[in-house]
Design a protein around this motif. Structure first.
Motif, mmCIF file in Angstrom:
data_model
loop_
_atom_site.group_PDB
_atom_site.id
_atom_site.type_symbol
_atom_site.label_atom_id
_atom_site.label_comp_id
_atom_site.label_asym_id
_atom_site.label_seq_id
_atom_site.Cartn_x
_atom_site.Cartn_y
_atom_site.Cartn_z
ATOM 1 N N GLN A 1 0.871 -1.176 0.000
ATOM 2 C CA GLN A 1 0.000 0.000 0.000
ATOM 3 C C GLN A 1 0.907 1.225 0.000
ATOM 4 O OE1 GLN A 1 -3.576 -0.452 0.445
ATOM 5 N NE2 GLN A 1 -3.722 1.646 -0.270
ATOM 6 N N VAL A 2 1.151 1.803 -1.174
ATOM 7 C CA VAL A 2 2.092 2.912 -1.327
ATOM 8 C C VAL A 2 1.487 4.215 -0.808
ATOM 9 C CG1 VAL A 2 3.478 4.198 -3.000
ATOM 10 C CG2 VAL A 2 3.119 1.750 -3.310
ATOM 11 N N THR A 3 0.239 4.465 -1.141
ATOM 12 C CA THR A 3 -0.516 5.617 -0.643
ATOM 13 C C THR A 3 -1.909 5.092 -0.275
ATOM 14 O OG1 THR A 3 -1.454 6.237 -2.782
ATOM 15 C CG2 THR A 3 0.702 7.172 -2.243
ATOM 16 N N PRO A 4 -2.751 5.907 0.358
ATOM 17 C CA PRO A 4 -4.106 5.423 0.685
ATOM 18 C C PRO A 4 -4.917 5.036 -0.549
ATOM 19 C CG PRO A 4 -3.609 7.372 1.965
ATOM 20 C CD PRO A 4 -2.491 7.214 0.972
ATOM 21 N N TRP A 5 -4.535 5.524 -1.731
ATOM 22 C CA TRP A 5 -5.291 5.268 -2.954
ATOM 23 C C TRP A 5 -4.539 4.429 -3.993
ATOM 24 C CZ3 TRP A 5 -2.439 7.556 -6.771
ATOM 25 C CH2 TRP A 5 -1.614 8.609 -6.377
ATOM 26 N N MET A 6 -3.307 3.963 -3.674
ATOM 27 C CA MET A 6 -2.530 3.206 -4.669
ATOM 28 C C MET A 6 -1.870 1.975 -4.048
ATOM 29 S SD MET A 6 0.417 4.407 -7.350
ATOM 30 C CE MET A 6 1.598 4.927 -6.150
ATOM 31 N N VAL A 7 -2.027 0.838 -4.736
ATOM 32 C CA VAL A 7 -1.398 -0.419 -4.336
ATOM 33 C C VAL A 7 -0.491 -0.872 -5.477
ATOM 34 C CG1 VAL A 7 -1.786 -2.844 -3.772
ATOM 35 C CG2 VAL A 7 -3.356 -1.108 -2.915
ATOM 36 N N MET A 8 0.756 -1.221 -5.154
ATOM 37 C CA MET A 8 1.699 -1.754 -6.140
ATOM 38 C C MET A 8 1.955 -3.218 -5.803
ATOM 39 S SD MET A 8 3.081 1.183 -7.913
ATOM 40 C CE MET A 8 4.485 0.481 -8.585
ATOM 41 N N GLU B 1 13.035 -19.931 -17.820
ATOM 42 C CA GLU B 1 12.586 -18.554 -18.025
ATOM 43 C C GLU B 1 12.380 -17.837 -16.694
ATOM 44 O OE1 GLU B 1 12.240 -17.148 -21.011
ATOM 45 O OE2 GLU B 1 12.704 -19.006 -22.049
ATOM 46 N N ALA B 2 12.774 -16.571 -16.635
ATOM 47 C CA ALA B 2 12.490 -15.690 -15.497
ATOM 48 C C ALA B 2 11.585 -14.575 -16.001
ATOM 49 C CB ALA B 2 13.772 -15.109 -14.920
ATOM 50 N N ILE B 3 10.485 -14.332 -15.306
ATOM 51 C CA ILE B 3 9.508 -13.327 -15.701
ATOM 52 C C ILE B 3 9.327 -12.337 -14.553
ATOM 53 C CG2 ILE B 3 7.124 -12.924 -16.434
ATOM 54 C CD1 ILE B 3 8.266 -16.401 -16.668
ATOM 55 N N PHE B 4 9.387 -11.047 -14.874
ATOM 56 C CA PHE B 4 9.177 -9.995 -13.889
ATOM 57 C C PHE B 4 7.960 -9.182 -14.305
ATOM 58 C CE2 PHE B 4 13.666 -10.937 -13.936
ATOM 59 C CZ PHE B 4 13.967 -11.038 -12.596
ATOM 60 N N GLY B 5 7.135 -8.797 -13.346
ATOM 61 C CA GLY B 5 5.962 -7.991 -13.656
ATOM 62 C C GLY B 5 5.660 -7.019 -12.538
ATOM 63 N N LEU B 6 4.819 -6.050 -12.852
ATOM 64 C CA LEU B 6 4.403 -5.057 -11.869
ATOM 65 C C LEU B 6 2.950 -4.691 -12.143
ATOM 66 C CD1 LEU B 6 5.164 -3.170 -9.522
ATOM 67 C CD2 LEU B 6 5.809 -1.485 -11.233
ATOM 68 N N HIS B 7 2.109 -4.848 -11.133
ATOM 69 C CA HIS B 7 0.698 -4.480 -11.234
ATOM 70 C C HIS B 7 0.461 -3.289 -10.329
ATOM 71 C CE1 HIS B 7 -3.610 -5.084 -11.707
ATOM 72 N NE2 HIS B 7 -3.708 -4.874 -10.424
ATOM 73 N N ASN B 8 -0.306 -2.337 -10.832
ATOM 74 C CA ASN B 8 -0.585 -1.114 -10.087
ATOM 75 C C ASN B 8 -2.087 -0.910 -10.038
ATOM 76 O OD1 ASN B 8 -0.391 1.358 -8.855
ATOM 77 N ND2 ASN B 8 0.329 2.448 -10.649
ATOM 78 N N SER B 9 -2.663 -0.720 -8.849
ATOM 79 C CA SER B 9 -4.094 -0.442 -8.699
ATOM 80 C C SER B 9 -4.276 0.936 -8.080
ATOM 81 C CB SER B 9 -4.747 -1.482 -7.783
ATOM 82 O OG SER B 9 -4.696 -2.747 -8.357
ATOM 83 N N ILE B 10 -5.132 1.738 -8.737
ATOM 84 C CA ILE B 10 -5.428 3.072 -8.237
ATOM 85 C C ILE B 10 -6.923 3.145 -7.973
ATOM 86 C CG2 ILE B 10 -5.448 5.529 -8.792
ATOM 87 C CD1 ILE B 10 -2.977 5.021 -10.531
ATOM 88 N N THR B 11 -7.306 3.621 -6.789
ATOM 89 C CA THR B 11 -8.716 3.757 -6.417
ATOM 90 C C THR B 11 -9.078 5.232 -6.320
ATOM 91 O OG1 THR B 11 -8.532 1.727 -5.115
ATOM 92 C CG2 THR B 11 -10.433 3.128 -4.699
ATOM 93 N N PHE B 12 -10.139 5.611 -7.014
ATOM 94 C CA PHE B 12 -10.599 7.007 -6.985
ATOM 95 C C PHE B 12 -11.757 7.158 -6.040
ATOM 96 C CE2 PHE B 12 -8.487 6.671 -11.051
ATOM 97 C CZ PHE B 12 -7.746 7.824 -11.082
#
Length: 54
Positions: free
Chosen positions: A10-17, A43-54
């Motif tokens: 939980q990076v900020t109250p409105w964003m999850v990484m 194989e090595a796989i890297f990913g990043l998911h970002n969720s923003i709540t308005f």
């Protein structure tokens, strides 16, 4: 066989990484690669998911 590691922060109250790492041993069951001379490697796989709540 595969391994997956993930974590949500939980990076900020409105964003999850959520970073993600996956490692796959013997993908395609050891099938030959596009050259036909070698087998497909692990194989090595890297990913990043970002969720923003308005």
């Amino acid at each position: 066989n595969w391994l997956e590691l993930t974590y949500q922060a939980q990076v900020t109250p409105w964003m999850v990484m959520q970073p993600d790492f996956q490692y796959v041993w013997h993908p395609s069951g050891g099938a030959p690669d596009w050259t036909g001379l070698r087998r497909v490697g692990d194989e090595a796989i890297f990913g990043l998911h970002n969720s923003i709540t308005f």
